[in-house]
Design a protein around this motif. Structure first.
Motif, PDB file in Angstrom:
ATOM      1  N   UNK A  86      11.039 -36.980  -5.788  1.00  0.00           N
ATOM      2  CA  UNK A  86       9.779 -37.734  -5.782  1.00  0.00           C
ATOM      3  C   UNK A  86       8.655 -36.947  -5.093  1.00  0.00           C
ATOM      4  N   UNK A  87       8.938 -36.408  -3.921  1.00  0.00           N
ATOM      5  CA  UNK A  87       7.896 -35.763  -3.121  1.00  0.00           C
ATOM      6  C   UNK A  87       7.330 -34.543  -3.822  1.00  0.00           C
ATOM      7  N   UNK A  88       8.225 -33.686  -4.322  1.00  0.00           N
ATOM      8  CA  UNK A  88       7.756 -32.459  -4.975  1.00  0.00           C
ATOM      9  C   UNK A  88       6.963 -32.776  -6.239  1.00  0.00           C
ATOM     10  N   UNK A  89       7.444 -33.738  -7.035  1.00  0.00           N
ATOM     11  CA  UNK A  89       6.745 -34.093  -8.270  1.00  0.00           C
ATOM     12  C   UNK A  89       5.429 -34.793  -7.956  1.00  0.00           C
ATOM     13  N   UNK A  90       5.414 -35.607  -6.896  1.00  0.00           N
ATOM     14  CA  UNK A  90       4.178 -36.291  -6.511  1.00  0.00           C
ATOM     15  C   UNK A  90       3.097 -35.280  -6.135  1.00  0.00           C
TER      16      UNK A  90
END
Length: 359
Positions: A337-341
């Motif tokens: 989630x964090x990297x894609x966000x």
């Protein structure tokens, strides 16, 4: 020519389907010696447990008829009633022994294979009434082998009879002049000794014959490589056709995947070995993978994305991780989630710049 001969030679073990088809036709491994053994065992049980009582009851009935012969009416109705009573008494006395023998005969077949009810064996066939086919069967190797086995059994049984009865020859002479009950008891003992000796030898013969019949039946069911290929085609389908269908499905799936790339929010690349197209709209719980591929497919995804003005972001670690952890039409795992966000946030910021296009 040699390859064709090898291809048609029956050298391969039969498949389970081939064995089941043979059993359904009534073609099973069966040893007549095993059936004979069970019948003889049943005979021994009848002689040992039922013969004395049956003989005593039959003797009592016959004795009554002989003692009252002068008082039995001779009219037709009385004779019918007499025959009926005698028949009922005979069935009552011999019914259980006959049922036991019947069950032993069934067991002799059931122990070799499951009971089969098929009409294949009674269907009319020209080979069954053909004189030439009958002549071939009469003088076939199997018929000669059965004839030889029959001779051997006759010799063995005769030798056993001599071995068992010859030492009892003096005893047999005295039995003839003995009382009826004594005669029956002595005869029962001699018969049991004889049947027991024959059963001991028949056990070895039956076991060996069953192994032989089983092996011969298995050899008869063997298949050639061509038959195995044909059976595989019938059950699993032609490999070439299945490969073509699989190829068409892959191409159809690839076209659908490429059609979804223009609706993607961003394409994450490696930069050329991996490509993963993600779509994210407001209200979605997580970004969704709409396309992914490697090498040539990854290059095609990049081309379609650029043609549709979809941002293409190079992030090799994230591209490899997404390719390995998410399938098409699935939402990305929580650990990404964090990297894609961060990537999608960067895309949204760049969209504020009119005409911006990542490459």
């Amino acid at each position: 020519m040699a390859e064709e001969g090898d291809d048609t030679e029956k050298t391969e073990d039969p498949t389970q389907k081939r064995l089941m088809e043979a059993i359904e036709r009534g073609d099973v491994a069966k040893s007549q010696e095993v059936s004979t053994w069970f019948l003889m065992a049943g005979t021994a049980m009848v002689v040992a447990f039922f013969a004395p009582g049956a003989t005593r009851d039959l003797g009592a009935h016959l004795k009554w008829y002989l003692e009252h012969a002068d008082s039995i009416p001779a009219d037709s109705f009385a004779l019918k009633q007499l025959m009926w009573d005698a028949g009922v008494a005979l069935i009552a006395i011999t019914g259980v022994p006959f049922i036991l023998l019947f069950l032993m005969a069934v067991a002799g077949n059931a122990i070799q294979h499951t009971l089969i009810f098929t009409s294949e064996t009674i269907k009319p066939k020209l080979s069954k009434i053909s004189p030439l086919s009958g002549f071939k069967r009469l003088f076939s190797s199997e018929s000669l082998l059965n004839f030889a086995k029959g001779l051997i059994k006759i010799v063995v049984v005769s030798a056993l009879m001599v071995a068992v009865l010859w030492p009892q020859r003096d005893r047999a002479e005295t039995i003839i002049f003995a009382d009826v009950l004594v005669m029956l008891q002595e005869s029962q003992q001699l018969i049991l000794q004889l049947v027991g000796a024959i059963l001991a030898v028949m056990t070895i013969i039956a076991a060996g014959d069953y192994v032989w019949q089983r092996r011969k039946w298995f050899e008869k069911q063997k298949m050639s490589q061509r038959e195995i290929k044909e059976e595989y085609k019938q059950t699993e389908g032609d490999p070439q056709i299945k490969g073509k269908i699989r190829q068409l499905r892959m191409e159809r799936s690839r076209r659908r995947m490429m059609a979804a790339v223009p609706q993607a929010t961003v394409v994450v690349t490696n930069p050329t070995h991996y490509a993963v197209a993600l779509r994210y709209d407001e209200g979605m719980g997580a970004p969704q993978c709409v396309a992914k591929g490697t090498d040539a497919v990854a290059l095609k995804i990049r081309e379609v994305a650029k043609g549709a003005n979809v941002p293409v972001i190079e992030n090799p670690p994230l591209a490899r991780a997404l390719y390995a952890s998410v399938e098409i039409d699935q939402f990305i795992p929580e650990e990404h989630y964090k990297a894609v966000a961060e990537v999608i946030g960067f895309v949204y910021r760049m969209r504020k710049t009119k005409g911006w296009r990542a490459n």
